[in-house]
Write an enzyme that holds these catalytic residues in place. Structure first.
Site, short mmCIF file in Angstrom:
data_model
loop_
_atom_site.label_atom_id
_atom_site.label_comp_id
_atom_site.label_asym_id
_atom_site.label_seq_id
_atom_site.Cartn_x
_atom_site.Cartn_y
_atom_site.Cartn_z
CB CYS A 171 23.89 5.54 14.39
SG CYS A 171 23.30 6.32 15.71
CG LEU A 172 25.55 0.33 17.47
CD1 LEU A 172 25.77 0.49 19.07
CD2 LEU A 172 24.79 -1.01 17.52
CD GLU B 272 0.35 3.84 3.00
OE1 GLU B 272 1.22 4.52 2.88
OE2 GLU B 272 0.47 2.68 3.36
CG ASP C 42 4.26 2.96 4.14
OD1 ASP C 42 4.98 2.37 3.32
OD2 ASP C 42 3.39 2.35 4.85
CD GLU D 120 20.61 4.91 7.97
OE1 GLU D 120 21.76 5.61 7.65
OE2 GLU D 120 20.34 4.47 9.23
CE LYS E 267 -11.59 -18.89 -6.54
NZ LYS E 267 -12.25 -19.43 -7.70
CG HIS F 207 20.53 6.96 11.51
ND1 HIS F 207 20.72 5.69 11.45
CD2 HIS F 207 20.37 7.17 12.77
CE1 HIS F 207 20.62 5.28 12.80
NE2 HIS F 207 20.24 6.03 13.43
CE LYS G 154 -2.77 -0.79 3.00
NZ LYS G 154 -2.56 0.07 4.47
CD GLU H 54 23.00 1.27 23.51
OE1 GLU H 54 23.96 1.84 22.59
OE2 GLU H 54 21.80 0.97 23.32
CE LYS I 37 -15.64 -14.64 -10.91
NZ LYS I 37 -14.87 -15.82 -10.79
N PRO J 170 -12.09 -12.59 -2.12
CG PRO J 170 -10.28 -13.52 -1.49
CD PRO J 170 -11.08 -13.63 -2.45
#
Ligand code: GLN
Length: 551
Positions: free
Chosen positions: A391-392, A146, A76, A525, A192, A523, A22, A415, A228, A195
């Protein structure tokens, strides 16, 4: 940019089951509309009580994504940012918890003027108010909304109610998209539709009729099946969009366009395309499909008990960032997960790290598997294997360097060892105070912080080609400034510093000692996007490819 009279809203809901894409569907529709010349924004609704995703265990929820303004959301929002090549904020996210929290806070400050505050209509009204807030802020032509989970689940009823109410008020401005799944049981050998029919009935009972059905399935949905669905679900056959499984998520907008989805949406709103500009995206997809070489990246992490699937899900942004950088070089990324705990038991296994063109030690929490990661970092340092710590990963690279190069044998992070005699990684005072008061939610060092890059020719300075950068954070611990001198004297390069708090953001090894050894407290990323790969990931992959050639 076209300026439409009124913002249009597209609600995306899930039928039959969750986890069928989704988020990617929403992001892809957003991308298509953007490429048709419209200004698009999006909202993710998560129907749980948690105010944000920050306090959730990654096994429960997958990755926590972080925006510039420090929101901890579900992955998301990352998909939206990656597909739209834009940055989002707290206004692009809500949960049941956050919605209730504002309503209750408003009630406590008498903002409802003494009225009885009720679940209906006040909760859906708050949902609509938040959508309108984003509309005022962005002036977007389209807002995609969403709704997490699937229709028929008790917890997303109030969000469906908000969608229904908005449609009632602005009948021409609201569109409903149902993402449904067509199972193909082996014993039957046929796709099918039943559903999906039930999902539509459930949606109908909430007062909503879908305008478009995205038919997810293992293979393309054929004509008879489309007919259908059309008849039994009450949508035009042209509005049943075939969405088969594909190799790369970035191909989804291209596939949707083959089914003419963008124009169908515009027609329903009585709009026409402003331009047709999918070139950049198509070039990306072509790079993905026609790689000229391979790059092999190992990610050293700990295993979560629920198996590989959930584990990979917890590091979506890292994996995507490696992919973006690889696609940039027309390389096919081969990403493998390496269990750090096995290195703790058998150091001989470390040799396998040589097979990779680069090793990443990503972020993480808790002490399990940490010593294995430190061993892997040591091996990469000594064997000149390109290494990138996140990070870590940076904290562990610091510990490794302190122990094995500076000879601070007892170096550790508080930690993992609260009474550690040599806390090279430690929590800041303000963090300690928060935890004493049990203030866990939304209190880490979160979101965008500036980082000043040293003028010397470091890996990061070269990659960013800038002096001041901004990166997203999510952590409580920091490199302890008391050890900075000792680390630097022993040869560690402190390549980036946060100017406000004087905290170490980037450590590196000089090029003469190692081809690529860099680790960052933030981070990176989270900022990587397929159309603009992150500079550090790009340099890391470039280096990996170069090393490979030289072998
Ligand atoms: N556990 C470490 C900290 O809290 C690192 C966090 C992370 O990698 N995101 O500082």
């Amino acid at each position: 940019m076209l300026s439409m009279q009124k913002t249009k809203y597209i609600f995306v809901m899930g039928g039959v089951m969750s986890g069928i894409g989704k988020g990617i569907t929403t992001a892809s529709i957003a991308r298509i509309l953007k490429d048709k010349g419209f200004f698009v924004s999006a909202i993710k609704i998560d129907p749980y009580i948690n105010v944000d995703a920050g306090t959730m265990n990654p096994i429960e929820h997958g990755e926590v994504f972080v925006t510039d303004d420090g929101l901890e959301s579900d992955q998301d929002l990352g998909n939206y940012e990656r597909f739209l090549n834009e940055n989002f904020s707290i206004d692009n996210y809500m949960t049941t918890g956050s919605v209730y929290l504002s309503v209750i806070q408003r009630e406590r400050s008498m903002e409802y003027g003494g009225k009885c505050v009720e679940v209906v209509p006040h909760i859906p009204e708050e949902v609509i108010a938040r959508i309108k807030k984003l509309e005022r802020k962005t002036k977007a032509d389209f807002i995609l909304i969403e709704i997490g989970g699937t229709v028929g689940e008790y917890q997303n009823l109030l969000f469906l109610e908000a969608a229904r109410m908005l449609k009632l008020r602005q009948v021409k401005d609201v569109l409903f998209v149902l993402v449904s799944y067509l199972p193909m049981p082996n014993s039957i050998g046929e796709m099918k539709t039943k559903p999906t029919q039930y999902a539509v009935r459930t949606l109908n009972s909430a007062g909503i009729q879908p305008d478009i059905i995205i038919a997810r399935a293992g293979v393309p949905v054929d004509g008879p099946r489309k007919r259908k669905i059309s008849i039994f679900c009450g949508v035009d056959e042209k509005d049943v969009i075939s969405a088969p499984d594909i190799k790369s998520i970035y191909e989804v907008p291209v596939n949707f366009e083959k089914e003419n989805l963008g124009n169908r949406i515009l027609q329903k709103f009585g709009l026409v395309s402003q331009r047709s500009d999918g070139r950049e995206w198509k070039k990306l997809v072509s790079n993905i499909k026609n790689p000229t070489r391979e790059v092999k990246i190992g990610i050293v992490g700990k295993y979560f008990k629920t198996g590989d699937f959930t584990l990979m899900d917890s590091y979506i942004s890292v994996i995507e960032a490696v992919k973006h950088a690889s696609y940039f070089f027309k390389a096919k990324p081969e990403i493998e997960w390496l269990d750090s705990e096995k290195y703790e038991q058998d150091s001989q296994l470390l040799k396998e790290l040589k097979k990779y063109n680069g090793i990443i030690v990503p972020g993480g929490f808790g002490s399990r598997g940490v010593e294995g990661k430190i061993k892997a970092i040591e091996y990469c340092r000594k064997n000149k294997i390109p290494f990138f710590g996140l990070c870590l990963g940076m904290q562990l690279a610091t510990i490794e360097f302190a122990r094995n190069v500076c000879n601070i044998k007892k170096a550790n992070s508080t930690e993992f060892e609260p009474d550690c005699p040599e806390p090279v990684i430690d929590m800041m005072l303000e963090q300690k105070d928060l935890l004493k008061e049990k203030k866990y939610g939304g209190t880490m060092r979160l979101g965008a912080y500036k980082c000043y890059l040293k003028p010397q020719a470091t890996i990061s300075r070269k990659a960013y080609n800038a002096e001041l950068i901004s990166e997203r954070h999510r952590h409580r611990y920091e490199l302890n400034n008391k050890y900075r001198d000792a680390l630097e004297k022993a040869g560690l390069v402190i390549a980036g510093i946060n100017p406000e708090k004087d905290l170490v953001e980037i450590i590196e090894l000089p090029h003469k000692l190692h081809p690529f050894f860099a680790a960052v407290q933030f981070h990176p990323e989270f900022q990587s996007k397929p159309l603009s790969p992150h500079p550090l990931f790009r340099e890391f992959v470039r280096n990996g490819l170069k090393q490979k050639q030289q072998k």
